[in-house]
Scaffold this motif. Structure first.
Motif, PDB file in Angstrom:
ATOM      1  N   ASP A 156     -13.406  -1.303   4.865  1.00  0.00           N
ATOM      2  CA  ASP A 156     -12.131  -1.330   5.580  1.00  0.00           C
ATOM      3  C   ASP A 156     -11.943  -2.722   6.171  1.00  0.00           C
ATOM      4  O   ASP A 156     -12.590  -3.070   7.161  1.00  0.00           O
ATOM      5  CB  ASP A 156     -12.134  -0.279   6.680  1.00  0.00           C
ATOM      6  N   GLN A 158      -9.701  -4.039   8.020  1.00  0.00           N
ATOM      7  CA  GLN A 158      -9.311  -4.042   9.432  1.00  0.00           C
ATOM      8  C   GLN A 158     -10.529  -3.836  10.324  1.00  0.00           C
ATOM      9  O   GLN A 158     -10.689  -4.509  11.341  1.00  0.00           O
ATOM     10  CB  GLN A 158      -8.288  -2.940   9.682  1.00  0.00           C
ATOM     11  N   ALA A 407       3.882   8.773   6.895  1.00  0.00           N
ATOM     12  CA  ALA A 407       3.032   8.161   5.877  1.00  0.00           C
ATOM     13  C   ALA A 407       3.914   7.308   4.977  1.00  0.00           C
ATOM     14  O   ALA A 407       5.117   7.549   4.837  1.00  0.00           O
ATOM     15  CB  ALA A 407       2.311   9.227   5.060  1.00  0.00           C
ATOM     16  N   MET A 419      -0.820   4.795   3.738  1.00  0.00           N
ATOM     17  CA  MET A 419      -1.028   4.557   5.158  1.00  0.00           C
ATOM     18  C   MET A 419      -0.439   5.713   5.968  1.00  0.00           C
ATOM     19  O   MET A 419       0.602   6.268   5.608  1.00  0.00           O
ATOM     20  CB  MET A 419      -0.363   3.248   5.594  1.00  0.00           C
ATOM     21  N   ARG A 421       0.426   6.821  10.146  1.00  0.00           N
ATOM     22  CA  ARG A 421       0.510   6.320  11.521  1.00  0.00           C
ATOM     23  C   ARG A 421       1.374   7.241  12.363  1.00  0.00           C
ATOM     24  O   ARG A 421       2.222   7.965  11.831  1.00  0.00           O
ATOM     25  CB  ARG A 421       1.115   4.914  11.521  1.00  0.00           C
ATOM     26  N   ALA A 428       0.045  -1.248  11.255  1.00  0.00           N
ATOM     27  CA  ALA A 428       0.134  -0.653   9.925  1.00  0.00           C
ATOM     28  C   ALA A 428      -0.315   0.793   9.901  1.00  0.00           C
ATOM     29  O   ALA A 428       0.110   1.555   9.040  1.00  0.00           O
ATOM     30  CB  ALA A 428      -0.709  -1.471   8.939  1.00  0.00           C
ATOM     31  N   GLY A 429      -1.174   1.208  10.842  1.00  0.00           N
ATOM     32  CA  GLY A 429      -1.702   2.563  10.822  1.00  0.00           C
ATOM     33  C   GLY A 429      -3.039   2.614  10.112  1.00  0.00           C
ATOM     34  O   GLY A 429      -3.681   1.593   9.856  1.00  0.00           O
ATOM     35  N   LYS A 430      -3.486   3.802   9.762  1.00  0.00           N
ATOM     36  CA  LYS A 430      -4.777   4.012   9.116  1.00  0.00           C
ATOM     37  C   LYS A 430      -4.582   4.352   7.650  1.00  0.00           C
ATOM     38  O   LYS A 430      -3.679   5.105   7.285  1.00  0.00           O
ATOM     39  CB  LYS A 430      -5.541   5.153   9.792  1.00  0.00           C
ATOM     40  N   ARG A 431      -5.445   3.794   6.833  1.00  0.00           N
ATOM     41  CA  ARG A 431      -5.392   4.107   5.418  1.00  0.00           C
ATOM     42  C   ARG A 431      -5.950   5.504   5.171  1.00  0.00           C
ATOM     43  O   ARG A 431      -6.960   5.899   5.762  1.00  0.00           O
ATOM     44  CB  ARG A 431      -6.205   3.075   4.633  1.00  0.00           C
TER      45      ARG A 431
END
Length: 493
Positions: A156, A158, A407, A419, A421, A428-431
């Motif tokens: 990841d 990020q 999403a 993504m 969020r 960007a939020g979480k993948r």
């Protein structure tokens, strides 16, 4: 930041600080201090200010690159990768508690001659980079190896960036505190404590152990977010979903619905589902079907529509407007007497609007322009609108919405990721984990309380290749007050 990010950030900060106990740490404190050069405290301040970004840059280079390599090789880590990373963190914690000898050990020193042949601030930047990299000088904690392995396993970028920044800060902050004290009684006492007291060093390593143990626990708990993607419908695209039903469109154009374990054909194309309705397009008319029986409820004019979204009170659709796109909505609180067509948005070519997505009154869609793309939100029946996400470099498209979450697909340089969020969040939020492991291009999306769906396209010369994939999400993303219904996302094929 998530719990995993916070725990790994704390671990990286502490593990970076432990490196100050190395010969290289003592050396750089003395070098940057007033006694290490002829420039006095003014040069010491300049050197310290230069050392900080160097240390952060070096650490970001190490851990960010490892995370990017992990993403490139294996995609976003699934449960196995998270469990492996947790095992590594736990093993390193045990070794730290025991005070085990660091193996393998790197015994390389800083290039001492740099301070004589370069301006001190420039030498300080380069010293910072070397210490920040972590593996170019003495390694004083198994945590350095553990953080590197975790960044690679999870894949990841990020998270790798967060670890890198915090490790670099951990490397730099003790130096910034101690260097100005070099040559003073307080500085001598601090150096003596660090160099002559094994208990101080062991205490730092046990602190590293505690942080790594917390990171191991957070990694195990995060496996709920790391569910592997599973194929739901093959040779299909453009999903729409509720918690107990899924609609989709076959590659040949026939719409279908899966409910109660059975697949049934739908009388039209571009299906959508939300609240009590399933909607299908038949030319310039959208038929509303009873979700439970699939009996016809009403027909609503949707001129030029090529994508639909439906909720208990609204029907939204995308249609051509001249050479561009438009998003339109009609109130269907009374299906037999729908409200007038309302234009929500329009855009000129070559820009493009995505299909709409609905959850109650909440409408989301994407706008892609040559200079960037955005995910936008409108509350139908009101003037409320806002931008949920934007990017100048990546294409953000095909959003879905459910309750507090939305999403979307983010694509850049030939890679795409799903993504997720919260609508009130930032960034960007979480993948969605596990999706990137599947070769292909991600396209249209759908979202429920506990899962995200996305179309994976694998076009080839002999087979158009597409499937709808599901990935479980942690948490339920409960609805906000007054929000009802479900979205349907689609894509222009």
């Amino acid at each position: 930041m998530s719990g995993l990010e916070l725990t790994l950030a704390a671990a990286a900060l502490l593990i970076g600080a432990t490196g100050t106990f190395s010969p290289c740490g003592f050396s750089v404190v003395e070098t940057l201090g007033p006694t290490g050069h002829t420039g006095g405290r003014r040069i010491t301040v300049a050197a310290c200010l230069a050392f900080l970004p160097g240390a952060v840059a070096g650490a970001v280079l190490t851990f960010g690159s490892l995370a990017a390599l992990g993403e490139l090789v294996g995609g976003a880590g699934g449960r196995a990768a998270y469990l492996a990373a947790a095992a590594i963190a736990l093993l390193a914690a045990v070794l730290e508690v025991r005070g085990a000898r660091i193996v393998p050990q790197i015994r390389r020193q800083l290039p001492e001659h740099w301070r004589r042949v370069m301006p001190m601030p420039l030498a300080a930047v380069l010293y910072g980079v070397l210490l920040g990299i972590g593996f170019t000088t003495f390694v004083l904690s198994f945590g350095v190896w553990a953080l590197a392995a975790i960044s690679l396993a999870v894949g990841d970028p990020q998270l790798g960036l967060i670890v890198g920044v915090c490790f670099g800060l951990g490397r730099a902050l003790p130096v910034l505190v101690l260097a100005p004290l070099a040559g003073t009684p307080a500085g001598a006492r601090a150096t003596d404590l660090m160099a002559a007291s094994p208990a101080a060093y062991l205490g730092m390593r046990r602190g590293d152990a505690a942080a790594l143990g917390a990171a191991a626990l957070a990694l195990v708990l995060s496996t709920g977010d790391a569910g592997a993607a599973s194929s739901v419908v093959r040779s299909a695209a453009d999903p729409g979903a509720t918690i107990d039903a899924l609609v989709y469109e076959r590659l040949g154009g026939a719409a279908g619905i899966r409910a109660g374990g059975a697949d049934l054909a739908l009388p039209g194309s571009d299906p959508a589902i939300g609240g009590p309705y399933v909607a299908v397009r038949q030319g310039d008319v959208t038929r509303l079907l009873d979700r439970a029986t699939l009996a016809s409820v009403a027909e609503v004019a949707t001129p030029g529509a090529d994508a639909l979204a439906v909720s208990p009170g609204w029907l939204a659709f995308r249609a051509k407007v001249g050479s561009g796109d438009g998003i339109f909505a009609r109130n269907i609180s009374t299906p037999s007497a729908p409200g007038p067509v309302q234009r929500v948005a329009s855009i000129r070519a070559p820009s493009q609007l995505s299909p709409p997505a609905l959850d109650g009154q909440t409408l989301v869609y994407a706008a892609a322009r040559p200079k960037g793309s955005r995910i936008l939100q409108r509350v139908l029946g009101t003037r409320k609108r806002r931008t949920l996400a934007r990017s100048r470099r990546a294409l953000l498209f095909n959003p879905a919405v459910k309750g507090r979450r939305f999403a979307y697909v983010a694509s850049r340089r030939g890679r795409s990721a799903l993504m997720v969020r919260t609508r009130k969040g930032r960034g960007a939020g979480k993948r969605a984990f596990g999706i990137r492991r599947r070769a292909g291009v991600l396209w249209s999306t759908a979202l429920t309380e506990g899962a995200a769906y996305v179309t994976v396209l694998r076009p080839s010369a002999t087979d158009p290749g597409a499937e709808v994939v599901r990935v479980a999400l942690k948490g339920k993303g409960k609805k906000g007050k007054g929000k009802r219904g479900k979205k349907r996302g689609g894509g222009r094929r």
